[in-house]
Design a protein around this motif. Structure first.
Motif, PDB file in Angstrom:
ATOM      1  N   MET A   1      36.316  51.863  -0.074  1.00 11.55           N
ATOM      2  CA  MET A   1      35.032  52.420   0.323  1.00 11.55           C
ATOM      3  C   MET A   1      34.399  51.531   1.395  1.00 11.55           C
ATOM      4  O   MET A   1      34.105  50.363   1.156  1.00 11.55           O
ATOM      5  CB  MET A   1      34.090  52.503  -0.880  1.00 11.55           C
ATOM      6  CG  MET A   1      34.656  53.305  -2.038  1.00 11.55           C
ATOM      7  SD  MET A   1      34.817  55.058  -1.643  1.00 11.55           S
ATOM      8  CE  MET A   1      33.129  55.565  -1.761  1.00 11.55           C
TER       9      MET A   1
ATOM     10  N   ASP B   1      31.665  51.700   5.096  1.00 15.20           N
ATOM     11  CA  ASP B   1      30.730  52.487   5.888  1.00 15.20           C
ATOM     12  C   ASP B   1      31.519  53.179   6.994  1.00 15.20           C
ATOM     13  O   ASP B   1      32.235  52.534   7.749  1.00 15.20           O
ATOM     14  CB  ASP B   1      29.682  51.546   6.486  1.00 15.20           C
ATOM     15  CG  ASP B   1      28.581  52.326   7.138  1.00 15.20           C
ATOM     16  OD1 ASP B   1      27.841  53.007   6.389  1.00 15.20           O
ATOM     17  OD2 ASP B   1      28.473  52.267   8.373  1.00 15.20           O
TER      18      ASP B   1
ATOM     19  N   HIS C   1      26.127  58.075   9.046  1.00 16.16           N
ATOM     20  CA  HIS C   1      27.300  57.437   8.445  1.00 16.16           C
ATOM     21  C   HIS C   1      27.337  57.720   6.954  1.00 16.16           C
ATOM     22  O   HIS C   1      26.322  57.957   6.313  1.00 16.16           O
ATOM     23  CB  HIS C   1      27.276  55.928   8.687  1.00 16.16           C
ATOM     24  CG  HIS C   1      27.603  55.568  10.115  1.00 16.16           C
ATOM     25  ND1 HIS C   1      28.086  54.337  10.493  1.00 16.16           N
ATOM     26  CD2 HIS C   1      27.511  56.299  11.269  1.00 16.16           C
ATOM     27  CE1 HIS C   1      28.274  54.319  11.793  1.00 16.16           C
ATOM     28  NE2 HIS C   1      27.917  55.504  12.302  1.00 16.16           N
ATOM     29  N   VAL C   2      28.552  57.658   6.423  1.00 24.14           N
ATOM     30  CA  VAL C   2      28.693  57.823   4.963  1.00 24.14           C
ATOM     31  C   VAL C   2      29.483  56.655   4.415  1.00 24.14           C
ATOM     32  O   VAL C   2      30.221  55.991   5.126  1.00 24.14           O
ATOM     33  CB  VAL C   2      29.397  59.149   4.604  1.00 24.14           C
ATOM     34  CG1 VAL C   2      28.555  60.334   5.018  1.00 24.14           C
ATOM     35  CG2 VAL C   2      30.774  59.208   5.252  1.00 24.14           C
ATOM     36  N   HIS C   3      29.318  56.441   3.127  1.00 20.81           N
ATOM     37  CA  HIS C   3      30.074  55.384   2.468  1.00 20.81           C
ATOM     38  C   HIS C   3      31.274  56.051   1.837  1.00 20.81           C
ATOM     39  O   HIS C   3      31.141  56.819   0.884  1.00 20.81           O
ATOM     40  CB  HIS C   3      29.194  54.722   1.404  1.00 20.81           C
ATOM     41  CG  HIS C   3      29.807  53.512   0.810  1.00 20.81           C
ATOM     42  ND1 HIS C   3      30.027  52.341   1.536  1.00 20.81           N
ATOM     43  CD2 HIS C   3      30.235  53.244  -0.446  1.00 20.81           C
ATOM     44  CE1 HIS C   3      30.577  51.442   0.753  1.00 20.81           C
ATOM     45  NE2 HIS C   3      30.716  51.961  -0.459  1.00 20.81           N
TER      46      HIS C   3
ATOM     47  N   ARG D   1      21.525  64.857   3.737  1.00 24.56           N
ATOM     48  CA  ARG D   1      22.912  64.504   3.428  1.00 24.56           C
ATOM     49  C   ARG D   1      23.798  64.872   4.612  1.00 24.56           C
ATOM     50  O   ARG D   1      23.464  65.725   5.427  1.00 24.56           O
ATOM     51  CB  ARG D   1      23.375  65.259   2.179  1.00 24.56           C
ATOM     52  CG  ARG D   1      22.604  64.878   0.928  1.00 24.56           C
ATOM     53  CD  ARG D   1      22.935  65.814  -0.194  1.00 24.56           C
ATOM     54  NE  ARG D   1      24.168  65.473  -0.867  1.00 24.56           N
ATOM     55  CZ  ARG D   1      24.243  64.726  -1.954  1.00 24.56           C
ATOM     56  NH1 ARG D   1      23.143  64.230  -2.480  1.00 24.56           N
ATOM     57  NH2 ARG D   1      25.383  64.444  -2.513  1.00 24.56           N
TER      58      ARG D   1
ATOM     59  N   PRO E   1      26.414  61.868   0.464  1.00 25.03           N
ATOM     60  CA  PRO E   1      25.212  61.053   0.643  1.00 25.03           C
ATOM     61  C   PRO E   1      25.342  60.192   1.898  1.00 25.03           C
ATOM     62  O   PRO E   1      26.442  59.782   2.256  1.00 25.03           O
ATOM     63  CB  PRO E   1      25.149  60.200  -0.608  1.00 25.03           C
ATOM     64  CG  PRO E   1      26.405  60.419  -1.359  1.00 25.03           C
ATOM     65  CD  PRO E   1      27.191  61.508  -0.726  1.00 25.03           C
ATOM     66  N   ILE E   2      24.210  59.947   2.512  1.00 24.14           N
ATOM     67  CA  ILE E   2      24.206  59.175   3.763  1.00 24.14           C
ATOM     68  C   ILE E   2      24.060  57.694   3.432  1.00 24.14           C
ATOM     69  O   ILE E   2      23.235  57.312   2.595  1.00 24.14           O
ATOM     70  CB  ILE E   2      23.036  59.629   4.650  1.00 24.14           C
ATOM     71  CG1 ILE E   2      23.293  61.075   5.109  1.00 24.14           C
ATOM     72  CG2 ILE E   2      22.849  58.705   5.843  1.00 24.14           C
ATOM     73  CD1 ILE E   2      22.085  61.731   5.708  1.00 24.14           C
ATOM     74  N   SER E   3      24.871  56.861   4.044  1.00 25.54           N
ATOM     75  CA  SER E   3      24.763  55.425   3.781  1.00 25.54           C
ATOM     76  C   SER E   3      23.867  54.753   4.808  1.00 25.54           C
ATOM     77  O   SER E   3      23.191  53.781   4.536  1.00 25.54           O
ATOM     78  CB  SER E   3      26.148  54.771   3.814  1.00 25.54           C
ATOM     79  OG  SER E   3      26.654  54.833   5.131  1.00 25.54           O
ATOM     80  N   ARG E   4      23.844  55.324   5.983  1.00 22.67           N
ATOM     81  CA  ARG E   4      23.084  54.688   7.058  1.00 22.67           C
ATOM     82  C   ARG E   4      22.741  55.756   8.062  1.00 22.67           C
ATOM     83  O   ARG E   4      23.560  56.622   8.352  1.00 22.67           O
ATOM     84  CB  ARG E   4      23.957  53.602   7.720  1.00 22.67           C
ATOM     85  CG  ARG E   4      23.227  52.714   8.704  1.00 22.67           C
ATOM     86  CD  ARG E   4      23.904  51.343   8.753  1.00 22.67           C
ATOM     87  NE  ARG E   4      25.209  51.367   9.410  1.00 22.67           N
ATOM     88  CZ  ARG E   4      25.369  51.260  10.731  1.00 22.67           C
ATOM     89  NH1 ARG E   4      24.345  51.144  11.541  1.00 22.67           N
ATOM     90  NH2 ARG E   4      26.580  51.248  11.243  1.00 22.67           N
TER      91      ARG E   4
END
Lengths: 125, 923, 90
Positions: free
Chosen positions: B755, B757, B792-794, B832, B905-908
């Protein structure tokens, strides 16, 4: 007059191989890709033997078998069931419904050809 | 010569003999060798019914009313015809509940009401007082007549002599002494008086023989048998009228029969001998016809003696009430007259002793003790042994009862005939009948109803019978009777509300019983019974079905709703089993297999036993107690049970909680088991499906390999085609195996996830490049429509790409053949990351939108000539997306086709330089 | 039919018979000025009917009316363990 084998199978590659084998053994080959088509084809031009897969779209092999056996005019039609599922239960059910033979996938080409030949007997002119 | 002293000596000697018999009877009882344990003594003791009223009064009545004396003896016979319904049930109830008087019976039935017990006692005392007065009058009169021997002279009226010289007063005191000696000799104050019963039985023989002797003497001594007697009488018109046409008619007979029917049960002394003193229910079987037979024999000579007396004293100078005595006297039959006197004395003393004892028990138990206990007089409740006090109260009560009787006699009774006095008493005690009999057969009867009925009935008895009697004796203005109180004619006591033309007694009975029954029924219907009333009501009404369990240790005397019992059972043995056993039980007992609402005690016990097998006897008891209305221990402990109710409720509540938890756990286990079974079936299914999926490519591989091997001379084109199939199917097989393993790893949680970014744009670009080969040779356009800046996503980069590739491959497979269009949309949706792959194929039917994400599930609308997938792609995609914390689904694409979408879900948020984004805020 | 049930039916029948036999209309009929065996008709009738009712009760009671009766207070030898009286304070 050559005898007819109806191949009922939804996997294109397996249809290919069965057609090749039956033609090579001297039979005329018809192909149906699902149960409904198989019944329709039998009605328009009855085959002498049906190679019948069980897992078929629309109408499965059991239903086709039951339908064939419920029509007395098709009494002489031989039915060989093919299945990729190896359960005894499937075999028993097939035989109960009036199948003449039951072959498990993957099959030996020689076995299936000799099985069909045995069931149809020596060719009569 | 019959001197007064010799009469006294004989009388006292006779009383001493009685006492000796009683003493002997008690001694034998204490030694365990009862002399009264047979039905004959029992039947004879019931004959205490025959008092001086019978001995002297019947003859008096017959002398003026012919057969009118008889209905009073027919009534008891009729009651005894129904003994199986009434008397036996009363006896069973009393034995089961240790009831010792009629006051006790009624108060106990209506929730142990002290008020009712007191009321019944008061009515009984007031009602019986005239009756006791009757005995005193009879004894003193007979003594005073006998001492005149050989003259036949009527004695002077008592009220004219001083009390202390009045024979009746001395008789009253003497009888009080004897009643005390007979009835309250025991220190243990037990309610069984075996000695008394023996003495009463002896007295019954004496009075019968004496009366028969007089009758036989008159019939066969003075006349030549019945024929001669009646023939002689027939010649005297005034006398013959007695046994032929009756001017008065027989309208009052039903009243008299009804009264005596009630009296034989409701009279305190009859209740005492027939119920309380009963030692064996079996004795009833003989007594129920022996006692009526005794009455019949007694009455045979009543009319002959009356006729003999009338023929002997035609001038009417001799009171017909004394014929039994005066006819032998007139004939100078000294001994017979004395015997007759002793017979009359027997009849009187028997009644007085038993009545006094029964009343004293009621007075002490239902009137004085409750009051003393309530007032806690001298710390009564704390004192252990109260038997001494109890005996004193009883002795005092006996004296009081007899003095009351004497007072009544002196002030009222002198001028009234014996029978009239007796009937007033009968009418009083008949007021008990509705509450008593109703209480034995009607569970719904309540305390309020009983109190109302008794009060109304007693009030009307007082008004229509007793007060007029007072008035006629001069103690009240006679205008009150003739014109009604304050001259209101409608309220005349002998013609209440204008009801005229009935004899006084029938009139009084009609009004008092109508008011009594009406009040009883109405009060019962309009009031709600309390807890103990309901319990007692059920116990009294259902006593017969419990009769096998007297003294039983664990008998349910209550009842419960069947549904409650069933629910209780179902909790421990399952609903179906509960249904079955209850159904079986109903069939076995021949009950309606339907659903009665109320379970009887036997069923409650049955349920308790069933439960005891499951959770142990003690817990079963408490569990059943939680649904059963009733009591689990002896009747004596009802009060204690009520005190402990809160504790029991607490305990059963805890148990119920436990059982509820148990039920929950069982349910969880059952669910888990279901789930396991499901999983097992799923595993079977999975293996079977995997087997099928693996065998399909293997079939092609094997058959083409064999074809190639068996046909070395195939032309090159065909051989190449077959070889290509083999390679393709081998690849498919490999992919399948990989995916199965991958999925298995994911499901088992053993996947290695990297996992990081991730910028989705890079991944999308790569996926598009990887799938471009799928489009080769097909008329399919693949377009990308993405926002310029994607969040970005994780995620695990490779897995994310796998999902996108899967979706694109899937879309390519299903999109329109001739003008295929596949478009990939990417952007931000509701905070999202969003990605959708749209095709213009047939779409996915709504029913399949869930299951296509399951393993080996493809849409039920297969597409012929399309390459078969592994059936695992979407399942794997879902596993991956869900691992990333996202969601995947399929919907209709705008226009035509399917849209496979997922969000993550969005990480950043997008980079700082993103135009139009206030990105620094997020940093 | 069970004994107790039959006994109950007999009891009710006997009761109804007695009610009719001793009803005023019947008594009026037998109140006629006549003699039977030298006895006045009414006197004879009343005792005969009464005797019949008693005989019927005896006959029914013999049948064992109701559920089997049980000994209610068979006293053990050496008594005085009988429950105390109604002394409520006890």
């Amino acid at each position: 007059m050559s005898r007819t084998v109806l191949v009922v199978e939804d996997e294109a590659n397996i249809v290919d191989s069965l057609s090749f084998l039956m033609k090579q053994a001297g039979f005329e080959v018809l192909v149906a890709r699902d149960g409904d088509t198989a019944i329709r084809m039998m009605q328009s031009r009855p085959a002498d033997l049906i190679l019948l897969d069980i897992m078929l779209p629309r109408r499965d092999g059991y239903e086709v078998c039951r339908e064939i056996r419920s029509n007395p005019s098709w009494d002489s039609v031989r039915i060989v069931m093919l299945t990729a599922r190896g359960h005894d239960f499937d075999r028993r059910k097939g035989m109960q419904l009036g199948a003449d033979a039951y072959i498990t996938k993957p099959f030996s080409t020689r076995d299936i050809v000799s099985c069909v030949q045995d069931l149809l007997g020596p060719e009569t002119s | 010569m019959l001197a007064s002293w010799s009469i006294l000596v004989v009388a006292l000697a006779y009383l001493c003999l009685l006492f000796a018999i009683a003493y002997y009877g008690d001694k034998r009882a204490d030694a365990g060798r009862s002399i009264i344990g047979n039905p004959y003594i029992y039947a004879l003791s019931m004959a205490v019914y025959c008092t001086s009223w019978t001995f002297y009064g019947s003859v008096g009545r017959a002398a003026s009313g012919g057969m009118d004396f008889l209905p009073i003896y027919l009534g008891p016979t009729l009651t005894f015809v129904l003994w199986g319904f009434l008397l036996r049930k009363i006896i069973r109830i009393c034995k089961a509940h240790r009831i010792t008087s009629i006051a006790d019976f009624i108060s106990s039935r209506y929730g142990k009401s002290a008020l009712l017990g007191g009321m019944v006692t008061l009515i009984a005392v007031l009602g019986i007082t005239p009756y006791i007065a009757l005995q005193l009058k009879a004894v003193s009169t007979s003594f005073n007549v006998l001492v005149q021997y050989p003259d036949v002279v009527m004695p002077p009226i008592s009220s004219r002599v001083p009390v202390l010289k009045d024979t009746a007063f001395l008789v009253a005191l003497l009888m009080a002494v004897f009643a005390i000696l007979f009835g309250t000799r025991h220190i243990d104050a037990s309610e069984h008086h075996e000695g008394m019963v023996a003495a009463i039985a002896f007295e019954s023989i004496v009075k019968l023989v004496a009366f028969l002797a007089v009758g036989a003497y008159v019939t066969f001594g003075l006349y030549d048998g019945f024929g001669d007697l009646f023939a002689t009488a027939a010649r005297a018109p005034r006398i013959s009228a007695l046994f032929t046409s009756n001017d008065a008619g027989y309208g009052h007979w039903p009243t008299l029969i009804l009264l005596s029917m009630a009296a034989i049960i409701c009279l305190p002394r009859q209740f005492q001998v027939a119920v309380v003193e009963n030692v064996n229910e079996d004795h009833l079987k003989k007594a129920v016809w022996l006692f009526p037979l005794y009455l019949l024999i007694t009455n045979i000579f009543v009319l002959p003696i009356a006729i003999g007396g009338l023929l002997h004293f035609p001038d009417g100078s001799v009171d017909a009430d004394t014929f039994v005595l005066t006819v032998p006297m007139a004939e100078r039959m000294e001994g017979l007259a004395l015997f007759a006197f002793i017979g009359g004395l027997s009849a009187a003393t028997g009644m007085v002793i038993v009545a006094a004892i029964a009343l004293s028990t009621m007075i002490s138990n239902d009137l004085i003790m409750p009051v003393l206990l309530r007032l806690n007089w001298r710390g009564l409740a704390e004192r252990g042994d109260l038997s001494g006090l109890l005996l004193s109260i009883r002795r005092g009560s006996i004296v009081m009862v007899l003095l009351l009787g004497y007072a009544y006699f002196r002030f009222i009774g002198e001028s009234v005939a014996l029978v009239t006095i007796g009937l007033v008493s009968f009418a009083a005690v008949a007021q008990f009948a509705p509450a008593m009999i109703g209480g034995m057969y009607w569970k719904g009867a309540t305390r309020v109803g009983a109190i109302l009925g008794l009060s109304l009935g007693f009030a009307l008895w007082l008004y229509t019978l007793l007060l007029p009697l007072f008035a006629r004796s001069g103690w009240l203005p006679i205008d009150f009777v003739e014109g009604g109180p304050f001259g209101i004619a409608l309220l005349r006591p002998y013609a209440l509300f204008g009801l005229d033309g009935m004899d006084n007694l029938s009139h009084a009975m009609f009004w008092s019983l109508a008011a009594n029954i009406g009040g009883y029924v109405l009060g019962s219907i309009l009031s709600r019974p309390g807890a103990i009333e309901r319990i007692q009501g059920a116990l009294f009404v259902d006593v017969s079905s419990h009769s096998g369990a007297f003294g039983g240790t664990s008998f349910w005397r209550g009842s419960a709703a069947v549904t409650d019992l069933k629910a209780l059972l179902a909790r421990f043995i399952g609903a179906r089993e509960a249904d079955r056993v209850l159904g079986d039980y109903a069939r076995r007992r021949g009950l309606n297999p339907g659903h009665p609402r109320e379970a009887d005690a036997a069923l409650v016990s049955f349920v308790e036993r069933l439960l005891a097998g499951s959770i142990g006897a003690a817990s079963a008891r408490v569990m059943v107690a939680s649904v059963a209305k009733g009591e689990v221990v002896g009747i004596e402990e009802v009060m204690e049970i009520l005190d402990e109710t809160s504790q029991v409720i607490e305990y059963s509540h805890r148990l119920e909680q436990k059982s509820q938890e148990l039920e929950n756990t069982t349910q969880e286990l059952r669910d888990a088991n279901e789930r396991l079974k499901e999983l097992d079936e799923m595993k079977d299914d999975f293996i079977s499906t995997v087997s099928h999926e693996l065998r399909t490519p293997l079939t092609s591989i094997r058959s083409f390999s064999e074809i190639l091997s068996d046909n070395p001379d195939l032309d090159a084109a065909e051989r190449d085609r077959f070889l290509a199939i083999i390679v393709k199917e081998t690849e498919r097989l490999t992919r399948l195996i990989n995916e199965i393993l991958e999925l298995a790893k994911m499901e088992a949680g053993r996947m290695d996830w990297h996992m990081i970014d991730t910028d989705p744009r890079d991944v999308i670009d790569e996926a598009l490049a990887a799938t471009s080969s799928l489009l080769a040779g097909r008329e399919i356009s693949l377009t990308l429509d993405a926002d310029q800046w994607l969040p970005h996503v994780h995620a695990d980069r490779d897995r994310l790409m796998q999902v996108i590739v899967n979706l694109i491959a899937n879309a390519v497979k299903f999109c329109d053949d001739s003008r295929g269009e596949v478009s990939v949309l990417a952007g931000q949706l509701g905070g999202r990351f969003y990605l959708g792959v749209l095709d213009n194929g047939p779409g996915v039917p709504p029913d399949d939108r869930q299951i296509i994400f399951e393993k080996f599930q493809e849409s039920s609308e297969p597409l012929a000539d399309r390459p078969r997938g592994t059936g695992l792609g979407l399942a794997i995609s879902r596993q991956i997306v869900e691992h990333f914390g996202g969601r995947i689904w399929v919907e209709d694409a705008p226009g035509r086709g399917a849209a496979f979408c997922f969000t993550l879900p969005i990480s950043r948020v997008a980079p700082v330089s993103a135009p139009g984004m206030k990105s620094h805020e997020a940093l | 039919m069970s004994g107790p049930k039959r006994a109950a039916e007999r009891a009710v029948a006997t009761f109804l018979f007695a009610c009719v036999a001793f009803s005023p209309p019947f008594l009026s009929i037998f109140g006629a000025d006549a003699f039977v065996f030298g006895l006045p008709l009414l006197y004879f009738y009343l005792f005969a009917a009464w005797g019949l009712v008693i005989a019927l009760v005896a006959w029914t009671a013999d049948l064992g009316s109701g559920p089997p009766p049980q000994r209610i207070s068979d006293r053990p030898a050496g008594i005085s363990d009988r429950p105390g009286g109604r002394a409520r304070a006890g």
